[in-house]
Design a protein around this motif. Structure first.
Motif, PDB file in Angstrom:
ATOM      1  N   VAL A 147      46.616  28.917  44.541  1.00 21.18           N
ATOM      2  CA  VAL A 147      45.423  29.219  43.745  1.00 21.18           C
ATOM      3  C   VAL A 147      44.488  28.012  43.714  1.00 21.18           C
TER       4      VAL A 147
ATOM      5  N   ARG B 231      40.743  28.166  45.175  1.00 18.17           N
ATOM      6  CA  ARG B 231      39.653  27.966  44.216  1.00 18.17           C
ATOM      7  C   ARG B 231      38.815  26.735  44.561  1.00 18.17           C
TER       8      ARG B 231
ATOM      9  N   GLN C  71      36.336  33.299  44.020  1.00  9.39           N
ATOM     10  CA  GLN C  71      36.382  33.740  42.631  1.00  9.39           C
ATOM     11  C   GLN C  71      37.810  34.175  42.313  1.00  9.39           C
ATOM     12  N   PHE C  72      38.142  34.248  41.026  1.00 14.11           N
ATOM     13  CA  PHE C  72      39.513  34.605  40.652  1.00 14.11           C
ATOM     14  C   PHE C  72      39.870  36.019  41.086  1.00 14.11           C
ATOM     15  N   ARG C  73      38.917  36.932  41.083  1.00 16.16           N
ATOM     16  CA  ARG C  73      39.213  38.285  41.540  1.00 16.16           C
ATOM     17  C   ARG C  73      39.534  38.297  43.034  1.00 16.16           C
TER      18      ARG C  73
ATOM     19  N   ILE D  88      40.817  35.678  44.687  1.00 19.44           N
ATOM     20  CA  ILE D  88      42.127  35.020  44.797  1.00 19.44           C
ATOM     21  C   ILE D  88      43.234  36.014  44.460  1.00 19.44           C
ATOM     22  N   ALA D  89      43.030  36.761  43.376  1.00 18.98           N
ATOM     23  CA  ALA D  89      44.037  37.742  42.961  1.00 18.98           C
ATOM     24  C   ALA D  89      44.250  38.778  44.053  1.00 18.98           C
TER      25      ALA D  89
ATOM     26  N   VAL E 286      44.016  39.289  38.070  1.00 15.99           N
ATOM     27  CA  VAL E 286      43.068  38.189  37.864  1.00 15.99           C
ATOM     28  C   VAL E 286      43.576  37.223  36.794  1.00 15.99           C
ATOM     29  N   LYS E 287      44.173  37.764  35.737  1.00 15.87           N
ATOM     30  CA  LYS E 287      44.668  36.908  34.658  1.00 15.87           C
ATOM     31  C   LYS E 287      45.759  35.960  35.163  1.00 15.87           C
TER      32      LYS E 287
ATOM     33  N   ALA F  51      46.167  34.891  38.238  1.00 15.12           N
ATOM     34  CA  ALA F  51      45.529  33.901  39.110  1.00 15.12           C
ATOM     35  C   ALA F  51      44.878  32.807  38.269  1.00 15.12           C
ATOM     36  N   TYR F  52      44.189  33.230  37.223  1.00 12.00           N
ATOM     37  CA  TYR F  52      43.526  32.257  36.347  1.00 12.00           C
ATOM     38  C   TYR F  52      44.552  31.364  35.636  1.00 12.00           C
TER      39      TYR F  52
ATOM     40  N   TRP G  88      45.917  28.837  37.970  1.00  5.17           N
ATOM     41  CA  TRP G  88      44.915  27.776  38.167  1.00  5.17           C
ATOM     42  C   TRP G  88      44.933  26.782  37.011  1.00  5.17           C
TER      43      TRP G  88
END
Length: 141
Positions: A17, A21, A27-29, A31-32, A39-40, A42-43, A46
């Protein structure tokens, strides 16, 4: 309870991640979608990765400062006998010691600005005005 293997998988996910990033600017979406997670997650990976890298950098920085301080101490200790014995090298040795001490002071933060919290009250303002009036009266006399 997390196992050693789970921790390694989580660490690899954090690393992936962080790369996606920072290097690829995804973007996180995105990456996910690429990693097959939401997405959560992935965030959160990070955030954990940033925290871990910050901690590692802080430890490395502390070790570096410690090495620098030890080097300064060695320089000062090594040159001090040259300063104590009068001779042609004494002024140069003293100058080198002062530079080493200056570097040491910077490393430990002696030159850092100091913040002060000051509160000006109405009473203080009135006293300053009264003093200014007294000084003005002395000038007019």
């Amino acid at each position: 309870m997390a196992t050693k293997q789970d921790e390694e998988i989580a660490r690899m996910r954090e690393d992936q991640v962080m790369l996606l990033r920072t290097r690829d600017r995804l973007q996180f979406r995105e990456i996910a979608a690429q990693l097959g997670c939401d997405v959560k997650n992935a965030y959160e990976a990070w955030k954990r990765g940033r925290t871990r890298l910050h901690q590692e950098a802080t430890e490395s920085f502390g070790a570096y400062v410690g090495e620098q301080l030890a080097t300064c101490r060695e320089i000062i200790d090594g040159l001090m006998p040259m300063v104590r014995i009068p001779g042609a090298n004494a002024p140069k040795a003293a100058e080198a010691i002062v530079r080493a001490m200056d570097h040491e002071a910077k490393l430990i933060g002696l030159y850092a600005p100091v913040k002060h919290n000051l509160t000006i009250t109405d009473e203080m303002t009135a006293r300053v005005k009264a003093l200014a009036d007294e000084l003005a009266a002395l000038d007019n006399a």
